[in-house]
Design a protein around this motif. Sequence first.
Motif, short mmCIF file in Angstrom:
data_model
loop_
_atom_site.label_atom_id
_atom_site.label_comp_id
_atom_site.label_asym_id
_atom_site.label_seq_id
_atom_site.Cartn_x
_atom_site.Cartn_y
_atom_site.Cartn_z
N PRO A 71 -46.46 46.18 30.47
CA PRO A 71 -45.74 45.40 29.79
C PRO A 71 -45.51 43.87 30.20
O PRO A 71 -46.23 43.39 31.30
CB PRO A 71 -44.38 46.05 30.41
CG PRO A 71 -44.76 46.36 32.00
CD PRO A 71 -46.25 46.87 32.04
N GLY A 72 -44.57 43.16 29.67
CA GLY A 72 -44.57 41.56 29.82
C GLY A 72 -43.77 41.34 31.04
O GLY A 72 -43.91 40.25 31.70
N HIS A 73 -42.91 42.20 31.62
CA HIS A 73 -42.13 42.36 32.55
C HIS A 73 -42.10 43.78 33.49
O HIS A 73 -41.85 44.85 32.60
CB HIS A 73 -40.81 42.03 32.16
CG HIS A 73 -40.47 40.81 31.42
ND1 HIS A 73 -40.13 39.50 32.05
CD2 HIS A 73 -40.65 40.34 30.15
CE1 HIS A 73 -40.25 38.64 31.16
NE2 HIS A 73 -40.45 39.24 29.99
N GLY A 74 -42.34 43.61 34.58
CA GLY A 74 -42.65 44.94 35.53
C GLY A 74 -44.03 45.38 35.56
O GLY A 74 -44.87 44.86 34.86
N LYS A 75 -44.06 46.62 36.10
CA LYS A 75 -45.28 47.01 36.68
C LYS A 75 -45.98 48.16 35.34
O LYS A 75 -44.95 48.84 34.66
CB LYS A 75 -45.29 47.90 37.76
CG LYS A 75 -45.09 46.94 38.98
CD LYS A 75 -45.07 47.83 40.46
CE LYS A 75 -44.70 47.04 41.54
NZ LYS A 75 -44.81 47.68 42.83
N PRO A 76 -47.16 48.28 35.44
CA PRO A 76 -47.47 49.23 34.16
C PRO A 76 -47.15 50.84 34.49
O PRO A 76 -46.56 51.19 35.66
CB PRO A 76 -49.03 49.37 34.61
CG PRO A 76 -49.41 47.97 35.37
CD PRO A 76 -48.34 47.73 36.11
N PHE A 77 -47.07 51.47 33.51
CA PHE A 77 -46.37 52.91 33.59
C PHE A 77 -46.84 53.71 32.76
O PHE A 77 -47.82 53.35 31.97
CB PHE A 77 -44.88 52.78 33.34
CG PHE A 77 -44.70 52.11 32.11
CD1 PHE A 77 -44.49 52.97 30.83
CD2 PHE A 77 -44.39 51.07 31.78
CE1 PHE A 77 -44.01 52.35 29.96
CE2 PHE A 77 -43.92 50.29 30.65
CZ PHE A 77 -43.79 51.02 29.48
N SER A 78 -46.67 55.14 32.78
CA SER A 78 -47.33 56.11 32.00
C SER A 78 -46.87 56.36 30.92
O SER A 78 -45.72 56.11 30.59
CB SER A 78 -47.30 57.57 33.16
OG SER A 78 -45.83 57.87 32.98
#
Length: 245
Positions: free
Chosen positions: A225-232
Amino acid sequence: MPIAEISNTSKFRKVMPQSQSYKVTPIHAGASNAYLITGNSITIMVDSGSRGNTHKFKTALENKGLDFQDIDYIILTHSHYDHVGCLEEIRKKSTATVIAHRAEVEYLKRGYTPFPEGTMLFSRLICGFANKFLPDRGRYTPIDPDIVIDGECEIPLSDTTIQILPLAGHTSGSICVIIGKNAIVGDTLFSFMPGSVYPPFANDEKELLKSWKKLLSTGCNIFYPGHGKPFSRARFEKCYRKKKD
């Protein structure tokens, strides 16, 4: 700059397994994330962060034995100030081709994109205040992109394909960049609130959910994402089900 087109696709294909020779590297460039896609045959920068963070891109490139001249493409997920702040400076230092959606072009040429609408009470208040009292906050150095896209496109490489998928909702010209099972999604998804990836800002929430459905249909597993950490994918699907219902 002339308007050009890269390879348009009539139907977006499900993603192919990612070549192990390509890597997605996050760059925390002020208020947002930008990303480098690096591999044997190409270097792509996705977004350019907030103004004053060009040095972070220099460091990220040097860590890979590269410099600005090695960037082949700069792809913009959308034209908000925190995603295009270093764009003009980096473009001058490189020979990169800048790609943007047609719906973002007039904002880019003007050097100003209004703050998006809020999707929650707190973000609606922030949006109203910012547009009324802090309009200069949304300004950046104007730029004219080299390649303007309208639909789903591809950058074919020798061993894989970079796919560009329009995802209207956060803005009308928002896009994501897909390589293998990885999707770099700009502000179509956020990742800083527990249990949700829903963006606090979006101009059209109905279109946003349509775009979420389209993005899930690609089969991607990891979202940047543009804000925050990668996610599943599991986290994304859970949030989509809640919002859809």
